[in-house]
Design a protein around this motif. Sequence first.
Motif, PDB file in Angstrom:
ATOM      1  N   GLY A 253     -22.318  10.969 -14.496  1.00 42.73           N
ATOM      2  CA  GLY A 253     -21.765  10.960 -15.849  1.00 42.73           C
ATOM      3  C   GLY A 253     -22.741  10.264 -16.776  1.00 42.73           C
ATOM      4  O   GLY A 253     -22.450   9.203 -17.329  1.00 42.73           O
ATOM      5  N   ILE A 254     -23.929  10.850 -16.922  1.00 45.93           N
ATOM      6  CA  ILE A 254     -24.987  10.275 -17.748  1.00 45.93           C
ATOM      7  C   ILE A 254     -25.447  11.334 -18.740  1.00 45.93           C
ATOM      8  O   ILE A 254     -25.165  12.522 -18.598  1.00 45.93           O
ATOM      9  N   ALA A 255     -26.207  10.900 -19.736  1.00 48.12           N
ATOM     10  CA  ALA A 255     -26.571  11.806 -20.828  1.00 48.12           C
ATOM     11  C   ALA A 255     -27.538  12.897 -20.383  1.00 48.12           C
ATOM     12  O   ALA A 255     -27.434  14.036 -20.810  1.00 48.12           O
ATOM     13  N   SER A 256     -28.502  12.553 -19.531  1.00 49.77           N
ATOM     14  CA  SER A 256     -29.535  13.518 -19.137  1.00 49.77           C
ATOM     15  C   SER A 256     -29.680  13.514 -17.619  1.00 49.77           C
ATOM     16  O   SER A 256     -30.566  12.847 -17.066  1.00 49.77           O
ATOM     17  N   PRO A 257     -28.826  14.255 -16.909  1.00 48.93           N
ATOM     18  CA  PRO A 257     -28.845  14.198 -15.442  1.00 48.93           C
ATOM     19  C   PRO A 257     -29.876  15.095 -14.776  1.00 48.93           C
ATOM     20  O   PRO A 257     -30.070  15.005 -13.564  1.00 48.93           O
ATOM     21  N   GLN A 258     -30.563  15.964 -15.542  1.00 46.48           N
ATOM     22  CA  GLN A 258     -31.395  16.985 -14.917  1.00 46.48           C
ATOM     23  C   GLN A 258     -32.525  16.393 -14.096  1.00 46.48           C
ATOM     24  O   GLN A 258     -32.817  16.876 -12.993  1.00 46.48           O
ATOM     25  N   GLN A 259     -33.179  15.347 -14.590  1.00 41.66           N
ATOM     26  CA  GLN A 259     -34.281  14.754 -13.835  1.00 41.66           C
ATOM     27  C   GLN A 259     -33.775  14.179 -12.510  1.00 41.66           C
ATOM     28  O   GLN A 259     -34.436  14.304 -11.475  1.00 41.66           O
ATOM     29  N   LEU A 260     -32.594  13.547 -12.538  1.00 41.71           N
ATOM     30  CA  LEU A 260     -32.003  13.010 -11.312  1.00 41.71           C
ATOM     31  C   LEU A 260     -31.699  14.138 -10.336  1.00 41.71           C
ATOM     32  O   LEU A 260     -31.954  14.024  -9.125  1.00 41.71           O
ATOM     33  N   ILE A 261     -31.150  15.232 -10.835  1.00 44.34           N
ATOM     34  CA  ILE A 261     -30.850  16.391  -9.986  1.00 44.34           C
ATOM     35  C   ILE A 261     -32.131  16.935  -9.368  1.00 44.34           C
ATOM     36  O   ILE A 261     -32.178  17.247  -8.162  1.00 44.34           O
ATOM     37  N   ASN A 262     -33.180  17.043 -10.168  1.00 41.45           N
ATOM     38  CA  ASN A 262     -34.457  17.559  -9.659  1.00 41.45           C
ATOM     39  C   ASN A 262     -35.024  16.652  -8.567  1.00 41.45           C
ATOM     40  O   ASN A 262     -35.523  17.128  -7.533  1.00 41.45           O
ATOM     41  N   ASP A 263     -34.951  15.351  -8.785  1.00 37.11           N
ATOM     42  CA  ASP A 263     -35.522  14.406  -7.823  1.00 37.11           C
ATOM     43  C   ASP A 263     -34.772  14.427  -6.499  1.00 37.11           C
ATOM     44  O   ASP A 263     -35.380  14.366  -5.421  1.00 37.11           O
ATOM     45  N   ILE A 264     -33.445  14.516  -6.556  1.00 41.30           N
ATOM     46  CA  ILE A 264     -32.679  14.537  -5.311  1.00 41.30           C
ATOM     47  C   ILE A 264     -32.806  15.886  -4.617  1.00 41.30           C
ATOM     48  O   ILE A 264     -32.811  15.972  -3.381  1.00 41.30           O
ATOM     49  N   SER A 265     -32.929  16.944  -5.393  1.00 47.48           N
ATOM     50  CA  SER A 265     -33.126  18.274  -4.801  1.00 47.48           C
ATOM     51  C   SER A 265     -34.419  18.344  -4.000  1.00 47.48           C
ATOM     52  O   SER A 265     -34.528  19.144  -3.063  1.00 47.48           O
ATOM     53  N   ALA A 266     -35.391  17.505  -4.361  1.00 45.85           N
ATOM     54  CA  ALA A 266     -36.643  17.473  -3.612  1.00 45.85           C
ATOM     55  C   ALA A 266     -36.466  16.843  -2.244  1.00 45.85           C
ATOM     56  O   ALA A 266     -37.278  17.049  -1.342  1.00 45.85           O
ATOM     57  N   VAL A 267     -35.374  16.074  -2.066  1.00 41.79           N
ATOM     58  CA  VAL A 267     -35.100  15.427  -0.784  1.00 41.79           C
ATOM     59  C   VAL A 267     -34.336  16.372   0.138  1.00 41.79           C
ATOM     60  O   VAL A 267     -34.635  16.485   1.329  1.00 41.79           O
TER      61      VAL A 267
END
Length: 388
Positions: A253-267
Motif C-alpha cells: 500500500g505505497i505510492a509507487s510499488p512497481q520498482q518493488l514488484i520488479n525487484d522481487i520478481s527478479a528473485v
Amino acid sequence: MEGDFIRIKNWLLPLSWIYGGIVKLRNFLFDVGILHTRSFMMPVISVGNITVGGTGKTPHVEYLIRLLKGHANVAVLSRGYKRKSSGFVLANEHSTAHDIGDEPYQMKQKFPNVTVAVDKSRVHGIETLKENNSDIDVILLDDAFQHRYVKPGINILLVDYHRLIIYDKLLPAGRLREPLNGKNRADIVIVTKCPKTLNPINFRVITKAMGLYPYQDLFFTTMSYDSLQHLYQHTTRELSDITPDEHLLLIAGIASPQQLINDISAVTPNLTALTFSDHHDFTRKDVQRINDTFAAMPSPKSIVTTEKDAARIVCTEGLSEEVRQHLYTLPVKIEFMLEQEDNFNEKIIGYVRKNSRNSILAQRKDDNQSKNSNHTGDRPRTISFRNN
C-alpha cells in the motif's frame, strides 16, 4: 525517456493553470514576508518533495537518523499523515500507527532511542519539542519541503527518477504540487529510486536537465533491501534465500510499488501482488482477500510487505493464522551512487556540527571571555559535539 516517466492529462491543463496561480500567490506571500517563516537557533533539516506520491522520504530520513544518532540527540517531527489523533503527540513504546501515523511509527520502532513526534503545525511541533527536551541537538522534518512556515537550515528535495519533475505538470494534469521553480528553494536535490544499472551518460543528461543553481548540490540514490523480518516473531531470512520455486504474496500500500514488484520478481517468478493506495487502511474485506489469496497459493509460500504497510497491518484484526505465520516485512535502505556518500555525509554532519546547541553556547562563552579581556586578536572557535 520522457514518455516512460510521466503521463500528462492534457485536458486538465486549464485546471492546472488555476491551481498554479493559487500556489504562486502563496509562495509570493512568503517571499515578500506577508506570510512569515520562522527560523530556529538549532539545526533543522527538512526532507520532502513537490510531487504527489512516494519519493522515498522515509528511507532518506532514516539514513539521516543513522548518520547523526551516534553524534547528536536526534528528533524527528512529522505531520503524521492519516493518524487518528490530533495536535502534538510524542511517540513512545506504546504508540500505534493510529496514534502517530504509519511512517513515524515505523521510525520509532526502528530507532526507539530517537525522539519522534507528530504535529500538523511544524512551528508548534518544534517549539514543543524544545520545551519538553532541551537536550535535542537536531530536528529532522519529515515531508516538510512545502511547509514554508519553518525555514530549515538545510532543505532537501527528493525527486523520483521514474517521475522527474522537469517533465511533469501541476496538479491535476500532472503530479506537481507547486511550480517547477519551487525546486530553487532546495539546498540539496536527490534523485531517488535510480536503477543500479544507470550509466554515466544518464547521470550527465539528468544533471543538465535539472537546471540547478551553483548553490545547489545534486545527488543520486538507489534502493537496497535488508534482511526480511518476521512481523510476529524474532526471526529473519535473506531475500536471496528465497528459491525460484517459492510462491510469494506481496502486499503493498505505497505510492509507487512497481520498482518493488520488479525487484522481487527478479528473485522468484511466482509472485502475486496485491496493491493498495498509499497509506491504505486495511478493511475487513481487504483482510479476507489477503487470507483467501494466500490460502489458494501452493507451498512453499510466504508473504512480504513493506515496513510502512506492516505498521498498519499489526493494528488490523482478522488475519488467518497461516498468514500470520508466514508474514515478513522487507526493510528498505538507500545507497548513494557515483561515490557521493562521503560528500553528502560531510555536508550534513558539518552543518549540524557548526550549528548545534553546544557550538552556539561555546561561541557565546568565547565572545563573553573576549569582551572581558584586553586581547584583541582572533580566538579560535571551540565546537563541542556530543558523541554517544
